[in-house]
Design a protein around this motif. Sequence first.
Motif, mmCIF file in Angstrom:
data_model
loop_
_atom_site.group_PDB
_atom_site.id
_atom_site.type_symbol
_atom_site.label_atom_id
_atom_site.label_comp_id
_atom_site.label_asym_id
_atom_site.label_seq_id
_atom_site.Cartn_x
_atom_site.Cartn_y
_atom_site.Cartn_z
ATOM 1 N N PHE A 146 18.683 14.164 21.005
ATOM 2 C CA PHE A 146 19.529 15.360 20.976
ATOM 3 C C PHE A 146 19.091 16.381 22.015
ATOM 4 O O PHE A 146 19.911 17.160 22.513
ATOM 5 C CB PHE A 146 19.519 15.955 19.564
ATOM 6 C CG PHE A 146 20.348 15.183 18.597
ATOM 7 C CD1 PHE A 146 21.688 15.461 18.436
ATOM 8 C CD2 PHE A 146 19.789 14.147 17.862
ATOM 9 C CE1 PHE A 146 22.473 14.738 17.553
ATOM 10 C CE2 PHE A 146 20.557 13.415 16.977
ATOM 11 C CZ PHE A 146 21.905 13.703 16.820
ATOM 12 N N GLY A 147 17.797 16.388 22.361
ATOM 13 C CA GLY A 147 17.346 17.259 23.435
ATOM 14 C C GLY A 147 17.989 16.882 24.760
ATOM 15 O O GLY A 147 18.484 17.745 25.491
ATOM 16 N N LEU A 148 17.989 15.582 25.070
ATOM 17 C CA LEU A 148 18.616 15.115 26.307
ATOM 18 C C LEU A 148 20.120 15.373 26.302
ATOM 19 O O LEU A 148 20.711 15.738 27.327
ATOM 20 C CB LEU A 148 18.348 13.616 26.490
ATOM 21 C CG LEU A 148 16.936 13.222 26.934
ATOM 22 C CD1 LEU A 148 16.751 11.706 26.806
ATOM 23 C CD2 LEU A 148 16.676 13.661 28.361
ATOM 24 N N PHE A 149 20.734 15.194 25.139
ATOM 25 C CA PHE A 149 22.180 15.375 25.016
ATOM 26 C C PHE A 149 22.575 16.816 25.327
ATOM 27 O O PHE A 149 23.455 17.081 26.169
ATOM 28 C CB PHE A 149 22.628 14.987 23.609
ATOM 29 C CG PHE A 149 24.095 15.164 23.371
ATOM 30 C CD1 PHE A 149 25.027 14.400 24.049
ATOM 31 C CD2 PHE A 149 24.551 16.099 22.456
ATOM 32 C CE1 PHE A 149 26.395 14.560 23.829
ATOM 33 C CE2 PHE A 149 25.910 16.273 22.223
ATOM 34 C CZ PHE A 149 26.829 15.496 22.912
ATOM 35 N N ILE A 169 24.508 18.709 28.596
ATOM 36 C CA ILE A 169 25.631 19.639 28.458
ATOM 37 C C ILE A 169 25.387 20.875 29.317
ATOM 38 O O ILE A 169 26.269 21.327 30.062
ATOM 39 C CB ILE A 169 25.825 20.051 26.982
ATOM 40 C CG1 ILE A 169 26.266 18.847 26.146
ATOM 41 C CG2 ILE A 169 26.858 21.171 26.867
ATOM 42 C CD1 ILE A 169 26.334 19.137 24.669
ATOM 43 N N TYR A 170 24.193 21.423 29.226
ATOM 44 C CA TYR A 170 23.846 22.599 30.028
ATOM 45 C C TYR A 170 23.951 22.289 31.521
ATOM 46 O O TYR A 170 24.529 23.078 32.295
ATOM 47 C CB TYR A 170 22.421 23.070 29.687
ATOM 48 C CG TYR A 170 21.873 24.043 30.700
ATOM 49 C CD1 TYR A 170 22.328 25.366 30.744
ATOM 50 C CD2 TYR A 170 20.930 23.636 31.650
ATOM 51 C CE1 TYR A 170 21.853 26.252 31.703
ATOM 52 C CE2 TYR A 170 20.445 24.527 32.599
ATOM 53 C CZ TYR A 170 20.908 25.826 32.624
ATOM 54 O OH TYR A 170 20.447 26.688 33.583
ATOM 55 N N SER A 175 17.778 24.708 26.200
ATOM 56 C CA SER A 175 18.812 23.740 25.816
ATOM 57 C C SER A 175 18.180 22.490 25.221
ATOM 58 O O SER A 175 18.660 21.969 24.201
ATOM 59 C CB SER A 175 19.677 23.385 27.031
ATOM 60 O OG SER A 175 18.917 22.740 28.037
ATOM 61 N N PHE A 176 17.106 21.998 25.839
ATOM 62 C CA PHE A 176 16.429 20.814 25.299
ATOM 63 C C PHE A 176 15.820 21.115 23.934
ATOM 64 O O PHE A 176 15.954 20.323 22.990
ATOM 65 C CB PHE A 176 15.340 20.342 26.264
ATOM 66 C CG PHE A 176 14.713 19.035 25.877
ATOM 67 C CD1 PHE A 176 15.232 17.840 26.348
ATOM 68 C CD2 PHE A 176 13.610 18.989 25.030
ATOM 69 C CE1 PHE A 176 14.664 16.623 25.983
ATOM 70 C CE2 PHE A 176 13.046 17.793 24.653
ATOM 71 C CZ PHE A 176 13.573 16.604 25.140
ATOM 72 N N PHE A 177 15.176 22.275 23.803
ATOM 73 C CA PHE A 177 14.528 22.640 22.548
ATOM 74 C C PHE A 177 15.559 22.805 21.425
ATOM 75 O O PHE A 177 15.371 22.306 20.311
ATOM 76 C CB PHE A 177 13.726 23.923 22.732
ATOM 77 C CG PHE A 177 13.111 24.440 21.464
ATOM 78 C CD1 PHE A 177 11.956 23.856 20.954
ATOM 79 C CD2 PHE A 177 13.687 25.509 20.781
ATOM 80 C CE1 PHE A 177 11.383 24.328 19.777
ATOM 81 C CE2 PHE A 177 13.129 25.986 19.603
ATOM 82 C CZ PHE A 177 11.976 25.393 19.105
ATOM 83 N N LEU A 178 16.654 23.509 21.715
ATOM 84 C CA LEU A 178 17.685 23.712 20.703
ATOM 85 C C LEU A 178 18.338 22.390 20.306
ATOM 86 O O LEU A 178 18.646 22.160 19.134
ATOM 87 C CB LEU A 178 18.740 24.690 21.217
ATOM 88 C CG LEU A 178 18.295 26.156 21.338
ATOM 89 C CD1 LEU A 178 19.401 27.003 21.955
ATOM 90 C CD2 LEU A 178 17.905 26.708 19.968
#
Length: 333
Positions: free
Chosen positions: A155-158, A162-163, A122-125
């Motif tokens: 955006f990684g943290l965002f 979410i996950y 999720s962080f990578f995407l």
Amino acid sequence: MSTSEQKLAITLQKTLLEVGLKRLTLFSWSVNIVLLPLLLIGLHLLGHYLQGFPDTLDSHFWRELFLIPTLVMYLLMTWPFIKRLFREAIASFHQVLLVNRAEFELMITKAVFFNPRFEFLSFFLGALVGCLIFRPWRLGQNFLPYLLLGDSLLFGLFVWEIYISLESAKFFTTLFRRPIKFNILQSNTLEPVAQWSLGVTMIFMGIATIGVLFVPSANILEIKYIVCYGTALILSVSIFFLGMRDTHQFILKMKKQELDKLYEGFNPAYQNFLVCLKQGEMNTPTTQYQSTLMSTLFLCEKRIREIPDWPYTSTILWKFAITLLLPSLLALL
């Protein structure tokens, strides 16, 4: 801190990001809240030093300097807040599940809430999508380290949050599958679940609010900003209700069970009352008893039907509405 949490020794699983960030920087989460934004500001200033500072340090310069660091700091600062709300929501289930204190604490301590592999993905995407949308190479090589690190972190943290939010909501589903003891007249026991849902909503809409404050009004209608705001809005509404979906279904189920029990007692009382009326026994103790019993059953039915189907209160709902509208209201100013 809630009363239920004070009584329980609840230890939640540490996330991959918490462990990884501490190993990478050698500092605690609270230190990284300040350290990473300062690093981003330093890289931004370094880019200006290599390329040359503008003649006038206008509002555009300061907005660009602080936008990404502020959002990264915001996401880092709000994680402990969300974690506390999640812990309180879990603690509220101690009053609902058919387990004793020791069993409940052990169950939560051993629970695996988040899959480290999916955390990483999720962080990578998120970092990848952020870089594709905002193109960190857009300002040249002098600003590439700043924008690459800033967009990736932001955006990684965002997407990581979410996950985490979706997995947290899924864990509530797991808890509702266990044997349950519940007093429907005390449905506010599960209000912390609504508080957690509201907290997640406020986090996501807070990102949009900060963006509105930093992005120039002339650029606020650009497609990339509209997409970001729309995404935050959809996610906020979805997670707010998704996080309470199982609680909502559980309350409806319990209300139906209690009403069925009332109807089982009401039907014989009603039939006996009709028999007394046909026999002309209007003022006998039996008739009066049946009448009183039916009145009591009617009041109980009314009380059960008045119980909210969702765990949120009117205050929580008002806060939710204001949270959703705030970025739009600020954009209009």
